[in-house]
Design an enzyme around this catalytic site. Structure first.
Site, PDB file in Angstrom:
ATOM      1  N   HIS A   6      56.764  53.348  31.261  1.00  0.00           N
ATOM      2  CA  HIS A   6      57.443  52.326  30.458  1.00  0.00           C
ATOM      3  C   HIS A   6      58.298  51.432  31.349  1.00  0.00           C
ATOM      4  O   HIS A   6      59.279  50.842  30.896  1.00  0.00           O
ATOM      5  CB  HIS A   6      58.329  52.982  29.396  1.00  0.00           C
ATOM      6  CG  HIS A   6      57.619  53.965  28.531  1.00  0.00           C
ATOM      7  ND1 HIS A   6      57.896  55.303  28.539  1.00  0.00           N
ATOM      8  CD2 HIS A   6      56.601  53.787  27.649  1.00  0.00           C
ATOM      9  CE1 HIS A   6      57.098  55.928  27.683  1.00  0.00           C
ATOM     10  NE2 HIS A   6      56.301  55.028  27.141  1.00  0.00           N
ATOM     11  N   ASP A  53      27.742  23.216  57.532  1.00  0.00           N
ATOM     12  CA  ASP A  53      27.493  24.530  56.946  1.00  0.00           C
ATOM     13  C   ASP A  53      28.016  25.624  57.877  1.00  0.00           C
ATOM     14  O   ASP A  53      27.669  25.654  59.074  1.00  0.00           O
ATOM     15  CB  ASP A  53      25.995  24.733  56.715  1.00  0.00           C
ATOM     16  CG  ASP A  53      25.718  26.114  56.170  1.00  0.00           C
ATOM     17  OD1 ASP A  53      26.078  26.382  55.018  1.00  0.00           O
ATOM     18  OD2 ASP A  53      25.152  26.943  56.925  1.00  0.00           O
ATOM     19  N   GLY A  68      53.808  55.628  21.616  1.00  0.00           N
ATOM     20  CA  GLY A  68      53.826  54.175  21.737  1.00  0.00           C
ATOM     21  C   GLY A  68      52.515  53.619  22.255  1.00  0.00           C
ATOM     22  O   GLY A  68      51.773  54.291  22.975  1.00  0.00           O
ATOM     23  N   ASP A 127      32.756  31.211  50.128  1.00  0.00           N
ATOM     24  CA  ASP A 127      33.640  32.265  49.644  1.00  0.00           C
ATOM     25  C   ASP A 127      34.511  32.848  50.746  1.00  0.00           C
ATOM     26  O   ASP A 127      35.182  33.863  50.559  1.00  0.00           O
ATOM     27  CB  ASP A 127      32.847  33.383  48.961  1.00  0.00           C
ATOM     28  CG  ASP A 127      31.763  33.948  49.855  1.00  0.00           C
ATOM     29  OD1 ASP A 127      31.710  33.560  51.032  1.00  0.00           O
ATOM     30  OD2 ASP A 127      30.966  34.778  49.382  1.00  0.00           O
TER      31      ASP A 127
END
Length: 593
Positions: free
Chosen positions: A227, A578, A57, A420
């Site tokens: 699976h 900042d 598969g 970030d």
């Protein structure tokens, strides 16, 4: 935890065929029978070699098409997602790449559909005069003997090892008989054990999210199948070391008779394979590998360490550990030895799915410790004849660092809004490394009276613990400051002010274009340095730094990741200063109290 979104495909699109076409387009060495979804190697001379064919598969890439190439598979057949290919597809691969005189080995994973379809084709091919042997891979120890008496263990990541060994053996087998190479495949399989762990199930393209039972955020699943077959859920998630110890115990221990498939003695030679089940980053996978090596209870180091995405399940965020016992192969005396197995694993291939690089035997045999000592470790300490009050300096330094750590949550909050999110953590890492040295490092404490020695060591701590732009700026400035202090013979406000000024203007400014007005930590640093140089008054310099930092609320970012942030973000909460400038101001204010 699994990402359930997938790229959009056309409703009527055959996704499996599309990805096979993409594979072939990126690999000029192979060709595709599109009607049957068969990838094959048109260059392999089947009159001189035993053909190796596999399939199953889709959804486990690079298995199977990615393993077609020199010294690996001659052809691979793909079914639909998680479904065996049809007998018609498999027969097309046999007829395209099999030679009746040399013979063919079919390798399948031990799943009902694969064994039935490929087995039926093997029998039909034999009736047409082909010589065919089938090797079913069954390496999963999560499936016990009592759990599935009819089918047995599943084939998972160990399949890649069987492919590689038989592919290279078949290519080298001009004089070998088909049954001998097939017996090698059976013997390798009999000595393979694999166990998988995953943070979550896989998300299948085109399958509704509500049809998949995902794990909770505090669960990991042990023995999960490729699976989405369920395993055992562990809650809460154990530490990585504890999880790996549990996995290795299940792989190696003979205590569980239902799942003990391969005997391992402490002195046995073996191969280790660490497999990415799909959604684990390379960064994490190599870290996992090191944890596996650290926790292996076997005395010998593995003869080979293979790390990659070998057999996957789309984006399942998991990994599996596979061990191949080489010593047992030698005990079997089948005509092939463990050295042959290693040689076949080392044989180069151009198949894109086999990503471990091939190294010479001698490179692997050199198993001495390859983690070496840094040439920087015994570097002599930079010192001077300058002298300051060590106790007072330590007190001021601690005040500055403690004040910075107190402000860290605020700095992190600001950086989450306009950067970030790591500025506060980076500064805290540097501060904590220096505080730790003040507590534990006798050499550092012994030299606090020498500002050159102290600042030199602080620079090393900063370089080691602080990454990113902030770490670089602090390190360059401190290095330049040390160089300027080395040339003076006393310490007073004028001398220090001049040294600061030169460190900034002749040192740091050579390597960055950041200046006042750029919305960086320089908006705090430059006013402090320039005012101190002009006035020799520390209080006025601190006040200038404070005003410079406050002004960053009104500035547009020109440098770093903040320069990509939407301007509206800077207007939140009445204006966001900042984060780097706030961090430096906290350090200055704390130090100068």
């Amino acid at each position: 935890m699994t990402i359930t979104k997938h790229w959009i495909y056309n409703d009527n699109e055959d996704i499996v065929l599309t990805q096979l076409k993409g594979l072939v387009a990126s690999n000029p060495y192979v060709e595709l029978i599109s009607d049957e979804k068969v990838v094959f190697n048109p260059h392999s001379d089947t009159s001189k070699k035993i053909t190796v064919i596999s399939g199953g598969g889709a959804g486990h890439e690079p298995l199977h098409g990615g393993y077609v190439g020199e010294n690996l598979l001659d052809a691979a057949v793909s079914g639909h997602i998680f479904a065996s290919p049809s007998t018609k597809q498999i027969m097309a691969a046999i007829k395209k790449k099999s030679n009746k005189s040399k013979g063919t080995i079919i390798v399948v994973k031990n799943y009902t559909g694969d064994v039935l379809h490929f087995g039926l084709v093997a029998e039909r091919a034999k009736s047409e005069g082909y010589q065919v042997e089938l090797v079913a891979v069954s390496d999963d120890v999560a499936v016990g003997r009592q759990q599935n008496k009819m089918v047995g263990r599943r084939g998972i990541a160990g399949t890649a090892i069987v492919h590689k060994v038989l592919g290279a053996a078949g290519a080298a087998a001009e004089g070998a008989e088909l049954k001998a190479v097939a017996e090698l495949g059976h013997t390798v399989n009999e000595n393979l054990v694999t166990l998988a762990a995953s943070l979550d199930r896989t998300s299948v393209p085109g399958k509704a999210e509500q049809d998949i039972e995902f794990n909770a955020n505090d669960e990991v699943e042990l023995g999960l199948g490729i699976h989405n077959e369920p395993g055992t859920k562990l809650k809460p998630i154990p530490t990585l070391d504890n999880l790996i110890k549990d996995m290795l115990h299940k792989l190696l221990s003979s205590e569980d008779k239902d799942r003990h498939y391969v005997d391992f003695e402490a002195e046995d030679e073996y191969v280790l394979l660490v497999n990415n089940i799909g959604g684990t980053s390379s960064f994490e996978l190599y870290a996992i590998t090191e944890h596996v090596l650290e926790n292996l209870p076997l005395r010998n180091k593995p003869k080979r360490v293979l790390v990659s995405d070998f057999v996957t399940s789309f984006n399942s965020p998991g990994f599996s550990i596979t061990l191949l016992n080489l010593t047992n192969i030698d005990k079997k005396k089948i005509g092939y030895t463990s050295k042959d197995v290693l040689r076949f694993l080392d044989t180069p291939t151009n198949a894109p799915g086999w990503k471990p690089k091939s190294y010479d035997f001698k490179d692997w045999d050199n198993q001495s410790d390859r983690i070496v000592e840094s040439p920087m470790k015994h570097q002599s300490l930079l010192t001077s004849n300058l002298n300051v009050d060590a106790k007072s300096f330590e007190e001021h330094l601690k005040n500055g660092l403690d004040n910075l750590l107190k402000e860290e949550p605020k700095i992190t909050h600001y950086d989450t809004l306009v950067g970030d999110g790591d500025c506060g953590e980076t500064l805290a890492a540097g501060a904590n490394s220096i505080l730790k040295a003040l507590k534990d490092n006798s050499q550092f404490k012994d030299h606090l009276s020498d500002p050159v020695a102290t600042l030199s060591q602080i620079t090393e701590f900063v370089e080691d613990s602080m990454g990113g732009t902030s770490g670089g700026i602090y390190s360059i400035f401190l290095t330049a400051l040390v160089q300027n202090l080395k040339t003076v013979d006393k310490v007073d406000n004028e001398v220090v002010a001049n040294a600061f000024h030169k460190a900034l203007h002749d040192g740091l400014f050579k390597y960055t274009k950041a200046r006042v007005g750029g919305r960086t930590l320089v908006d705090t640093l430059q006013p402090f340095v320039d005012t101190f140089k002009d006035t020799k008054d520390l209080a006025k310099a601190v006040d200038a730094a404070r005003k410079g930092c406050e002004e960053t609320k009104n500035l547009e970012a020109s440098f770093g990741r903040a320069s990509y942030v939407d301007k509206k973000e800077f207007e939140a909460e009445g204006g966001i200063p900042d984060p780097g400038a706030v961090g430096l101001l906290a350090l200055i204010e704390g130090f100068t109290r």
